[in-house]
Design an enzyme around this catalytic site. Structure first.
Site, PDB file in Angstrom:
ATOM      1  CD  GLU A  86      29.394  25.766  17.396  1.00 50.14           C
ATOM      2  OE1 GLU A  86      29.396  24.730  18.715  1.00 50.14           O
ATOM      3  OE2 GLU A  86      30.093  25.752  17.163  1.00 50.14           O
TER       4      GLU A  86
HETATM    5  C1  LIG Z   1      30.451  25.284   7.597  1.00 47.76           C
HETATM    6  C2  LIG Z   1      30.650  24.496   8.487  1.00 47.76           C
HETATM    7  C3  LIG Z   1      31.615  25.257   9.557  1.00 47.76           C
HETATM    8  C4  LIG Z   1      31.596  24.944  10.421  1.00 47.76           C
HETATM    9  N1  LIG Z   1      32.949  24.873  11.524  1.00 47.76           N
HETATM   10  C5  LIG Z   1      32.866  24.143  11.603  1.00 47.76           C
HETATM   11  C6  LIG Z   1      34.159  24.552  13.160  1.00 47.76           C
HETATM   12  O1  LIG Z   1      34.436  25.621  12.516  1.00 47.76           O
HETATM   13  N2  LIG Z   1      34.858  23.494  13.817  1.00 47.76           N
HETATM   14  C7  LIG Z   1      34.694  22.504  14.551  1.00 47.76           C
HETATM   15  O2  LIG Z   1      35.782  21.786  14.880  1.00 47.76           O
HETATM   16  N3  LIG Z   1      33.761  21.718  12.785  1.00 47.76           N
HETATM   17  C8  LIG Z   1      32.847  22.961  12.415  1.00 47.76           C
HETATM   18  N4  LIG Z   1      32.039  22.011  11.709  1.00 47.76           N
HETATM   19  C9  LIG Z   1      32.375  20.785  11.554  1.00 47.76           C
HETATM   20  C10 LIG Z   1      30.352  19.880  12.111  1.00 47.76           C
HETATM   21  O3  LIG Z   1      29.867  20.542  13.594  1.00 47.76           O
HETATM   22  C11 LIG Z   1      29.952  19.147  11.893  1.00 47.76           C
HETATM   23  O4  LIG Z   1      29.770  18.531  10.019  1.00 47.76           O
HETATM   24  C12 LIG Z   1      28.887  18.751  12.502  1.00 47.76           C
HETATM   25  O5  LIG Z   1      29.305  18.204  13.678  1.00 47.76           O
HETATM   26  C13 LIG Z   1      28.314  17.258  12.320  1.00 47.76           C
HETATM   27  O6  LIG Z   1      29.305  16.448  12.117  1.00 47.76           O
HETATM   28  P1  LIG Z   1      29.901  14.949  10.374  1.00 47.76           P
HETATM   29  O7  LIG Z   1      29.546  16.004   9.903  1.00 47.76           O
HETATM   30  O8  LIG Z   1      30.830  14.898  10.377  1.00 47.76           O
HETATM   31  O9  LIG Z   1      28.556  14.467  10.365  1.00 47.76           O
HETATM   32  P2  LIG Z   1      27.612  13.550  11.484  1.00 47.76           P
HETATM   33  O10 LIG Z   1      28.608  13.494  12.488  1.00 47.76           O
HETATM   34  O11 LIG Z   1      28.022  12.696  10.161  1.00 47.76           O
HETATM   35  O12 LIG Z   1      26.666  12.897  11.431  1.00 47.76           O
HETATM   36  C14 LIG Z   1      25.436  12.886   9.693  1.00 47.76           C
HETATM   37  C15 LIG Z   1      24.167  12.247  10.310  1.00 47.76           C
HETATM   38  O13 LIG Z   1      23.850  11.793  11.681  1.00 47.76           O
HETATM   39  C16 LIG Z   1      23.515  11.979  13.166  1.00 47.76           C
HETATM   40  N5  LIG Z   1      24.022  11.428  13.661  1.00 47.76           N
HETATM   41  C17 LIG Z   1      25.247  11.099  13.897  1.00 47.76           C
HETATM   42  N6  LIG Z   1      25.856  10.609  14.964  1.00 47.76           N
HETATM   43  C18 LIG Z   1      24.641  10.468  15.698  1.00 47.76           C
HETATM   44  C19 LIG Z   1      24.112   9.633  16.870  1.00 47.76           C
HETATM   45  N7  LIG Z   1      24.536   8.841  17.628  1.00 47.76           N
HETATM   46  N8  LIG Z   1      23.070   9.549  17.226  1.00 47.76           N
HETATM   47  C20 LIG Z   1      21.919  10.287  16.098  1.00 47.76           C
HETATM   48  N9  LIG Z   1      21.920  10.395  15.011  1.00 47.76           N
HETATM   49  C21 LIG Z   1      23.335  11.129  14.593  1.00 47.76           C
HETATM   50  C22 LIG Z   1      23.759  13.418  12.900  1.00 47.76           C
HETATM   51  O14 LIG Z   1      22.394  14.067  13.578  1.00 47.76           O
HETATM   52  C23 LIG Z   1      23.536  13.693  10.991  1.00 47.76           C
HETATM   53  O15 LIG Z   1      22.362  13.673  10.884  1.00 47.76           O
HETATM   54  C24 LIG Z   1      31.594  22.413  10.560  1.00 47.76           C
HETATM   55  C25 LIG Z   1      30.641  22.152   9.195  1.00 47.76           C
HETATM   56  C26 LIG Z   1      29.909  23.307   8.771  1.00 47.76           C
HETATM   57  C27 LIG Z   1      29.618  22.675   7.460  1.00 47.76           C
END
Ligand SMILES: Cc1cc2nc3c(=O)[nH]c(=O)nc-3n(C[C@H](O)[C@H](O)[C@H](O)COP(=O)(O)OP(=O)(O)OC[C@H]3O[C@@H](n4cnc5c(N)ncnc54)[C@H](O)[C@@H]3O)c2cc1C
Length: 575
Positions: A427
Site C-alpha cells: 500500500e
Molecule cells: C504480500 C504482498 C501483498 C501485496 N498485495 C498487493 C495487491 O493486492 N495488489 C497490488 O497491486 N500490489 C500488491 N503488492 C505489491 C506492493 O504494493 C508493492 O510491493 C509495493 O508497492 C512496492 O513495490 P515494489 O515491491 O516494486 O518495490 P519498489 O517500488 O521496487 O521499491 C523498492 C524500494 O525503493 C524505494 N523507492 C521506490 N521508488 C522510490 C522513490 N521514487 N523515491 C524513494 N524511494 C523509492 C521503496 O520505498 C522501497 O524501499 C503486494 C506485495 C506483497 C509483498
C-alpha cells in the site's frame, strides 16, 4: 493464550480522539451501540479467527488446477464472518450495507487483524473495491456488483503491481482495448495480488489498472477496469492465477500472480473515465492505506498481549525485593519493554482513529467537509507509516521478552514479527508515504491544514500544563519541546520553499516519524487528561508519560538528523 479485544481502551480512543461522544457526529454509535458491536466483534475474533492464525501459518494456500485452496477452516470462518454481516458494516444502505462510520471500521479492523492479519486482509481489499465502485462506478456496475461485494459473498482485489511497475505505476504495461459494445478486453500480468484467487468467495471482482492503445504515457494514461472472475452469464472470464508466492509472513493469505487475457482478452468494464484510473484507484488506496495502518496497531496489540502473558508465567532471576525466581514481568527491564510496547500501540491507534474520524467528517455535507478531507489526507501517511513501523518494532520487542522462546516458532511471537514485516512495504512503502507527506501534504490548503494540526498540538500542551497533575504537567513540558522541534523543521522548509528538494526527500522518513510522534503525543495527552479514575486512567497516564520520556525526548535530536543528516546522505558516495 487467546486474544482478548481491548474494548475499554479502544472505546476511550474512539471517544477522545474520534469525538464519538459528540451525539450529532456519531448518532449510530450512541447509547452503547459501539460497545455492543465491538463486544460481538471481539467474540468472533477470539473464538473463530484467532485459533486459525497458527494453522494457516503452517498450512499455506495451495494452487492446483487453477484452484487455490486455503487452510482448513479458513473459508468456513470467512463465510460465517460475512454471513454475520461484518463485511457490510460501512457500505451504503441502498446496496445492503449498514452505512456505519469509518471510526467504527477502524476499531473493528483492529480486532479482526489482531486475530489474524492474513484473514482480515481479504475483506480489507474488498472494502477498498467497494469504495472505488461507490465513488466512481456507473449505476449499472454498482447495481450488478455492489450488493454481493457488500454482503461478502464476492470479494474484491486490487491489481496494480507488475514486475517492472511497483512504486512507479507510470511504468505499467497491462493493456485494455475498446470492444465496441461498451466493454473492454484486458491483457497483462499482475504480481503480488492479494487473494487474487481463493476458495472462500463465489466470485472475485478484480479492479485492474491498464492502458488503452492511444493513452498518453505515464500516470495520466492509466485507466481502471472491473474484471470479474465469473461473467454475468456465469461463464469463466479470461483471468487466472498463475502461481502463489512463498512469503516471509501472512502465509494464510494467497499472494497471486494473475494472468489476464491469455485467451483473447479478459472482459472488463471501465470504472470512472478513460485515463483517469489512478484517481479512482486513489480512493481505494487511501482507504486501504489507513486500514494497513490499523493492521500495524492490531499486530502491535497482539504482540503486547502475548508478551504480557508470557512475562507473567515465565520465572527467571530474582526481581528486586523478591525471594527466589520471579516472573520476568517483575524485572524492571522487562516491565519497561512491555510498557513501551503498550505506549507505542496507543500512539499508533490514536493516529488511525483520528484519520478515521476525519474521513467521517469529510463525508458530511457541511462547509467543513473539505477541511476534514484535507485533514484525512494529511493524517493518512502518518497513520500508515507510523503504525506499521512501530508494529515491526513492537513485534520484535515481543520476541525479546520471550527470549529464546520468541525466536523459535512455538509461541507465535515470531509469526507476529514475520506477519508485521509486510506492513511497511505494501500500500505504498513507508518511504513513499514520507515523500507524499513532504511533497504534497504539507502544502494542503496553502499550509493551513498543517497549521491547524500544530494548533491542535499546542492546545494539548496547554491542557497538560493546566491539568494540575504533576506527572501530566511534566509530560506536557517534554511534549512542548518536541512540538517546537517539529515546528523548527517546518519553518526551515517553509523558508527553503521547495518541498521536492533532494534535501527534503533525504530527510522525509525521519521527518514523518517526528511529525507522527508529535501528533500522536498530543492525543496521548488528551486521552490521559480525559480518563477519570480507575485502570484506564492509570493506563493512559502511564502510556502518555512513558511516550514523552522515551519517544518525544528524541525529537530535538531528530531535527539534526532531518536537516543535517540529509546533507550527509546527499554527499556520501556509495560506489
Ligand atoms: C504480500 C504482498 C501483498 C501485496 N498485495 C498487493 C495487491 O493486492 N495488489 C497490488 O497491486 N500490489 C500488491 N503488492 C505489491 C506492493 O504494493 C508493492 O510491493 C509495493 O508497492 C512496492 O513495490 P515494489 O515491491 O516494486 O518495490 P519498489 O517500488 O521496487 O521499491 C523498492 C524500494 O525503493 C524505494 N523507492 C521506490 N521508488 C522510490 C522513490 N521514487 N523515491 C524513494 N524511494 C523509492 C521503496 O520505498 C522501497 O524501499 C503486494 C506485495 C506483497 C509483498
Amino acid at each position: 493464550m487467546t486474544y482478548v479485544a481491548p474494548i475499554p481502551t479502544i472505546l476511550h480512543a474512539m471517544r477522545v480522539v474520534g469525538g464519538m461522544d459528540d451525539g450529532t457526529a456519531y448518532p449510530a454509535l450512541a447509547d452503547g451501540a459501539a460497545e455492543a458491536i465491538l463486544e460481538e466483534a471481539g467474540h468472533f475474533a477470539s473464538e473463530r479467527i484467532a485459533p486459525l492464525n497458527r494453522i494457516a501459518d503452517k498450512q499455506n494456500p495451495v494452487l492446483r488446477g487453477g484452484v487455490v485452496t486455503t487452510a482448513p477452516g479458513w473459508k468456513e470462518a470467512y463465510q460465517d464472518w460475512a454471513k454475520a454481516g461484518w463485511n457490510a458494516l460501512t457500505g451504503p444502505e441502498e446496496f445492503g450495507g449498514q452505512h456505519l462510520p469509518s471510526l467504527l471500521a477502524v476499531a473493528c479492523n483492529e480486532i479482526w487483524n489482531s486475530a489474524s492479519v492474513a484473514f482480515a486482509l481479504n475483506p480489507l481489499l474488498t472494502a477498498g473495491a467497494i469504495e472505488a465502485l461507490v465513488a466512481h462506478g456507473s449505476a449499472e456496475l454498482q447495481q450488478r456488483y455492489l450488493p454481493s461485494l457488500i454482503s461478502g459473498v464476492w470479494t474484491g482485489t486490487m491489481n496494480l503491481t507488475e514486475p517492472q511497475a511497483g512504486s512507479d505505476l507510470a511504468l505499467l504495461r497491462s493493456k485494455a482495448e475498446r470492444h465496441g459494445d461498451g466493454s473492454y478486453r484486458i491483457s497483462g500480468q499482475k504480481i503480488y495480488i492479494t487473494y487474487g484467487e481463493h476458495d472462500g468467495a463465489q466470485n472475485i471482482i478484480h479492479l485492474v489498472l491498464a492502458r488503452l492503445p492511444d493513452a498518453p504515457a505515464g500516470t495520466r494514461g492509466i485507466s481502471l477496469f472491473l474484471v470479474p472472475k465469473f461473467l454475468p452469464d456465469g461463464t469463466r472470464n479470461d483471468v487466472r492465477c498463475h502461481s502463489i508466492e512463498h512469503k516471509l509472513g501472512i502465509h494464510g493469505s494467497p499472494t497471486c500472480t494473475m494472468i489476464f487475457g491469455d485467451e483473447g482478452g479478459a472482459i472488463g468494464w471501465l470504472i470512472g473515465e478513460e485515463n483517469r484510473g489512478l484517481n479512482c484507484m486513489f480512493t481505494m488506496m487511501n482507504n486501504a492505506r489507513l486500514m494497513v495502518g490499523v493492521q500495524g496497531v492490531a499486530v502491535a496489540e497482539m504482540a503486547m498481549q502475548k508478551a504480557l502473558h508470557y512475562a507473567r508465567e515465565r520465572k527467571q532471576g530474582r526481581a528486586p525485593g523478591e525471594k527466589g525466581a520471579s516472573p520476568i514481568i517483575q524485572h524492571p527491564d522487562v516491565k519497561r519493554m512491555l510498557l513501551s510496547m503498550r505506549a507505542k500501540t496507543a500512539a499508533a491507534r490514536a493516529l488511525c482513529m483520528a484519520t478515521g474520524a476525519a474521513l467521517d467528517a469529510s463525508h458530511k455535507s457541511s462547509d467543513s467537509a473539505r477541511t476534514a478531507l484535507d485533514r484525512a489526507s494529511l493524517l493518512t501517511p502518518l497513520a500508515k507509516a507510523y503504525a506499521t513501523d512501530i508494529a515491526v518494532e513492537v513485534a520484535s520487542t515481543g520476541i525479546q521478552i520471550h527470549g529464546g522462546m520468541g525466536f523459535v516458532e512455538e509461541t507465535g511471537a515470531a509469526q507476529l514479527w514475520r506477519d508485521s514485516r509486510i506492513l511497511p512495504i505494501y500500500e505504498g512503502t513507508n518511504g513513499i508515504q514520507a515523500i507524499d507527506l513532504v511533497t504534497r501534504k504539507l502544502g494542503l490548503d496553502d499550509g493551513h491544514c498543517v497549521a491547524d494540526e500544530m494548533a491542535r498540538c499546542a492546545n494539548a500542551a496547554k491542557l497538560a500544563e493546566q491539568s494540575g497533575h504533576a506527572a501530566l504537567q511534566r509530560a506536557g513540558t517534554v511534549f512542548a519541546h518536541g512540538l517546537a522541534a517539529l515546528q523548527s523543521v517546518l519553518e526551515h522548509w517553509r523558508k527553503a520553499n521547495d518541498p521536492s528538494s533532494p534535501l527534503a526527500l533525504a530527510g522525509a522518513t525521519p521527518f514523518l516519524k517526528l511529525f507522527a510522534t508529535v501528533s500522536a503525543g498530543a492525543y496521548l495527552i488528551d486521552m490521559a487528561a480525559a480518563a477519570k479514575g480507575g485502570a484506564l486512567a492509570d493506563e493512559t497516564l502511564t502510556d502518555c508519560c512513558l511516550f514523552m520520556d522515551t519517544e518525544l525526548m528524541q525529537a530535538a535530536s531528530a531535527v539534526d538528523g532531518i536537516l543535517h543528516g540529509a546533507d550527509l546522505v546527499l554527499e556520501a558516495n556509495l560506489s
